[in-house]
Motif scaffolding. Sequence first.
Motif, PDB file in Angstrom:
ATOM      1  N   GLY A 178      -7.479  16.309  -5.718  1.00 47.49           N
ATOM      2  CA  GLY A 178      -6.738  15.440  -4.809  1.00 47.49           C
ATOM      3  C   GLY A 178      -6.540  14.049  -5.387  1.00 47.49           C
ATOM      4  N   LEU A 179      -7.582  13.505  -6.009  1.00 47.41           N
ATOM      5  CA  LEU A 179      -7.468  12.185  -6.636  1.00 47.41           C
ATOM      6  C   LEU A 179      -6.496  12.221  -7.808  1.00 47.41           C
ATOM      7  CD1 LEU A 179     -11.219  11.041  -6.657  1.00 47.41           C
ATOM      8  CD2 LEU A 179      -9.461  10.577  -4.931  1.00 47.41           C
ATOM      9  N   ALA A 180      -6.535  13.313  -8.578  1.00 50.25           N
ATOM     10  CA  ALA A 180      -5.645  13.439  -9.732  1.00 50.25           C
ATOM     11  C   ALA A 180      -4.185  13.494  -9.283  1.00 50.25           C
ATOM     12  CB  ALA A 180      -6.009  14.694 -10.528  1.00 50.25           C
ATOM     13  N   VAL A 181      -3.896  14.248  -8.238  1.00 49.57           N
ATOM     14  CA  VAL A 181      -2.527  14.334  -7.727  1.00 49.57           C
ATOM     15  C   VAL A 181      -2.061  12.960  -7.240  1.00 49.57           C
ATOM     16  CG1 VAL A 181      -1.071  15.320  -5.917  1.00 49.57           C
ATOM     17  CG2 VAL A 181      -2.723  16.762  -7.103  1.00 49.57           C
ATOM     18  N   ALA A 182      -2.939  12.239  -6.562  1.00 50.65           N
ATOM     19  CA  ALA A 182      -2.595  10.892  -6.090  1.00 50.65           C
ATOM     20  C   ALA A 182      -2.246   9.982  -7.259  1.00 50.65           C
ATOM     21  CB  ALA A 182      -3.754  10.306  -5.291  1.00 50.65           C
TER      22      ALA A 182
ATOM     23  N   VAL B  85     -14.514   6.146 -10.404  1.00 47.43           N
ATOM     24  CA  VAL B  85     -15.623   7.037 -10.056  1.00 47.43           C
ATOM     25  C   VAL B  85     -15.072   8.357  -9.528  1.00 47.43           C
ATOM     26  CG1 VAL B  85     -17.724   7.315  -8.683  1.00 47.43           C
ATOM     27  CG2 VAL B  85     -17.057   5.035  -9.486  1.00 47.43           C
ATOM     28  N   ALA B  86     -15.580   9.457 -10.083  1.00 46.38           N
ATOM     29  CA  ALA B  86     -15.158  10.798  -9.687  1.00 46.38           C
ATOM     30  C   ALA B  86     -16.144  11.415  -8.703  1.00 46.38           C
ATOM     31  CB  ALA B  86     -15.052  11.697 -10.923  1.00 46.38           C
ATOM     32  N   PHE B  87     -15.684  12.431  -7.990  1.00 41.00           N
ATOM     33  CA  PHE B  87     -16.594  13.279  -7.230  1.00 41.00           C
ATOM     34  C   PHE B  87     -17.377  14.153  -8.205  1.00 41.00           C
ATOM     35  CE2 PHE B  87     -13.619  12.158  -3.906  1.00 41.00           C
ATOM     36  CZ  PHE B  87     -14.376  12.158  -2.745  1.00 41.00           C
ATOM     37  N   ASP B  88     -18.512  14.620  -7.770  1.00 41.40           N
ATOM     38  CA  ASP B  88     -19.359  15.457  -8.611  1.00 41.40           C
ATOM     39  C   ASP B  88     -18.923  16.915  -8.487  1.00 41.40           C
ATOM     40  OD1 ASP B  88     -21.374  16.943  -9.835  1.00 41.40           O
ATOM     41  OD2 ASP B  88     -22.949  15.554  -9.223  1.00 41.40           O
ATOM     42  N   PRO B  89     -18.369  17.512  -9.548  1.00 45.13           N
ATOM     43  CA  PRO B  89     -17.902  18.896  -9.463  1.00 45.13           C
ATOM     44  C   PRO B  89     -19.022  19.922  -9.567  1.00 45.13           C
ATOM     45  CG  PRO B  89     -17.519  18.044 -11.664  1.00 45.13           C
ATOM     46  CD  PRO B  89     -18.063  16.897 -10.854  1.00 45.13           C
TER      47      PRO B  89
ATOM     48  N   ASP C   8      -1.911   4.534  -4.289  1.00 42.12           N
ATOM     49  CA  ASP C   8      -3.077   3.681  -4.521  1.00 42.12           C
ATOM     50  C   ASP C   8      -4.166   3.846  -3.468  1.00 42.12           C
ATOM     51  OD1 ASP C   8      -1.691   2.498  -2.446  1.00 42.12           O
ATOM     52  OD2 ASP C   8      -1.806   0.460  -3.244  1.00 42.12           O
ATOM     53  N   ILE C   9      -3.929   4.653  -2.435  1.00 41.53           N
ATOM     54  CA  ILE C   9      -4.953   4.944  -1.437  1.00 41.53           C
ATOM     55  C   ILE C   9      -4.903   6.441  -1.127  1.00 41.53           C
ATOM     56  CG2 ILE C   9      -5.689   4.641   0.964  1.00 41.53           C
ATOM     57  CD1 ILE C   9      -4.708   1.775   0.814  1.00 41.53           C
ATOM     58  N   VAL C  10      -6.064   7.080  -1.155  1.00 38.56           N
ATOM     59  CA  VAL C  10      -6.174   8.486  -0.769  1.00 38.56           C
ATOM     60  C   VAL C  10      -6.933   8.551   0.549  1.00 38.56           C
ATOM     61  CG1 VAL C  10      -7.125  10.742  -1.346  1.00 38.56           C
ATOM     62  CG2 VAL C  10      -6.134   9.313  -3.142  1.00 38.56           C
ATOM     63  N   VAL C  11      -6.338   9.216   1.541  1.00 36.37           N
ATOM     64  CA  VAL C  11      -6.984   9.434   2.829  1.00 36.37           C
ATOM     65  C   VAL C  11      -7.283  10.928   2.945  1.00 36.37           C
ATOM     66  CG1 VAL C  11      -6.804   9.240   5.334  1.00 36.37           C
ATOM     67  CG2 VAL C  11      -5.744   7.498   3.865  1.00 36.37           C
ATOM     68  N   PHE C  12      -8.558  11.286   2.894  1.00 36.28           N
ATOM     69  CA  PHE C  12      -8.945  12.688   2.975  1.00 36.28           C
ATOM     70  C   PHE C  12      -9.108  13.112   4.433  1.00 36.28           C
ATOM     71  CE2 PHE C  12     -10.523  12.132  -1.449  1.00 36.28           C
ATOM     72  CZ  PHE C  12      -9.950  13.265  -2.029  1.00 36.28           C
TER      73      PHE C  12
ATOM     74  N   MET D  34       0.835  -1.200   0.000  1.00 34.08           N
ATOM     75  CA  MET D  34       0.000   0.000   0.000  1.00 34.08           C
ATOM     76  C   MET D  34       0.874   1.257   0.000  1.00 34.08           C
ATOM     77  SD  MET D  34      -3.124  -0.826   2.631  1.00 34.08           S
ATOM     78  CE  MET D  34      -4.322  -2.127   2.273  1.00 34.08           C
ATOM     79  N   ASN D  35       0.390   2.275  -0.705  1.00 32.07           N
ATOM     80  CA  ASN D  35       1.129   3.526  -0.831  1.00 32.07           C
ATOM     81  C   ASN D  35       0.161   4.694  -0.590  1.00 32.07           C
ATOM     82  OD1 ASN D  35       3.124   5.398  -1.444  1.00 32.07           O
ATOM     83  ND2 ASN D  35       2.815   5.227  -3.658  1.00 32.07           N
ATOM     84  N   PRO D  36      -0.267   4.898   0.664  1.00 31.60           N
ATOM     85  CA  PRO D  36      -1.308   5.904   0.931  1.00 31.60           C
ATOM     86  C   PRO D  36      -0.764   7.330   0.952  1.00 31.60           C
ATOM     87  CG  PRO D  36      -0.644   4.871   2.974  1.00 31.60           C
ATOM     88  CD  PRO D  36       0.102   4.151   1.880  1.00 31.60           C
ATOM     89  N   VAL D  37      -1.632   8.267   0.603  1.00 31.13           N
ATOM     90  CA  VAL D  37      -1.325   9.683   0.702  1.00 31.13           C
ATOM     91  C   VAL D  37      -2.470  10.362   1.453  1.00 31.13           C
ATOM     92  CG1 VAL D  37      -2.392  10.175  -1.548  1.00 31.13           C
ATOM     93  CG2 VAL D  37      -0.754  11.793  -0.576  1.00 31.13           C
ATOM     94  N   ILE D  38      -2.141  11.288   2.329  1.00 32.49           N
ATOM     95  CA  ILE D  38      -3.155  12.073   3.028  1.00 32.49           C
ATOM     96  C   ILE D  38      -3.369  13.364   2.252  1.00 32.49           C
ATOM     97  CG2 ILE D  38      -3.745  13.295   5.165  1.00 32.49           C
ATOM     98  CD1 ILE D  38      -2.015  11.266   6.675  1.00 32.49           C
ATOM     99  N   VAL D  39      -4.604  13.652   1.904  1.00 41.20           N
ATOM    100  CA  VAL D  39      -4.945  14.845   1.117  1.00 41.20           C
ATOM    101  C   VAL D  39      -5.819  15.766   1.967  1.00 41.20           C
ATOM    102  CG1 VAL D  39      -6.133  15.714  -0.931  1.00 41.20           C
ATOM    103  CG2 VAL D  39      -4.766  13.618  -1.076  1.00 41.20           C
TER     104      VAL D  39
END
Length: 407
Positions: A124-128, A236-240, A134-138, A1-6
């Motif tokens: 944030g997802l795009a930067v990840a 799946v994207a967030f709704d802008p 492979d994991i985004v932690v908001f 796992m390679n998580p990033v905190i956004v």
Amino acid sequence: MNPVIVIPSYWAEDEAAPGLGEVGTYDHATPIAKPVPELETCLASLDQVRGVLRVVVLLVAPPACEASARARVNGICSAHPDLNPLIIGSREAKEIADAIHVVAPKMAGETVSLRGYGAIRNMGLAVAAVLNHDIVVFMDDDEVALDQDFLIDAVYGLGLLTRQDLPVSAKTGYFFDRNDSCFADESTTRWCDRFWTKKSEFNQWMRKAQASTRISRSNYVCGGCFAVHADAFTKVAFDPFITRGEDLDYLFNLRMNGLDVWFDNEWAVRHLPPKTPSLASRFMQDVYRWSYEYEKIDVANHRIGLHKVTPDSLQPYPAPWISKGVHRRIFLTSLLRAIAGPERKEYFDIWWHARREAEVWAYRTKEEYLSFQTYWPGMMIQLWDDTPLANSILRTGTPRVPREGEN
């Protein structure tokens, strides 16, 4: 796992209340001159957390004060080098937007940007993706991690299957308020809020979720305590297009695409928000939000290839808010708040005409997300592990540590 905190971080020149219905209006923004900004408190709490590989700060500020905000955020981030912080401001965001334009040249609007709750999450997802996480932690910048196992709890169960062989590709924790409660405060409910019953319905659901097994199917998303695996966020994207509530809306979007959000009752943060400058402005955003949710879900439920999202599957919350009766709730609540309480003029304006404008806008906009969503998987493929782009944003976005003697 390679998580990033956004962490999205919202900044402004001063503490002026947001305008009613303005684009880019947020619940709160940090004044640049604030002595101890929320972001500093948040990052300080992460210094104790084990296993942090990188923290990405999404800098959201009006163009007129972005340079000042960036200088402030640079100073905050440079004081926490162990978090390997990266600032994404307008310069870095433009590079990512330019890369997206290659795969989706005809896509209109700010769908991946630093303006609007959903578009900011997509950034944030795009930067990840660019950095191969492979994991985004908001998190939100007005929240703090409670202990050193915050990240361990965040990734617990992600990428695995439940006993029913359902994938856990997105999960939410929850937050404690200043009084150590994870429930909405119903003591502040006034008689004019009798039809605005979200707190009561949410608490019904939360009591059940807290009494369940550690991981259970969720009807709720806490955007400041939310982890999503690449298996979900590359599809799946967030709704802008939504005005607020993009976190709960993401649950609907995942369900439309055959995925789900899971609730972890052992993963939490503490929420320390500043005072909301205008409750009427927030209510206005909710008027647009719920009018739009009703229309979007209705059209999606008739779209071939998408899974249905029904109120019955989301009882007791948020079922009433994606049902047709939400229009009556808006009508009655705006009228009653115009009669009693603060900001009467603003609520009268909402009751008199803004709610109708919201319904018209929602009807016209209801298919925009579904169109945008068709581009998203291709966009993620384009961005994933883009080494030249990664090197570029790391070069400009890595906080500069002031030399000795510099201000």
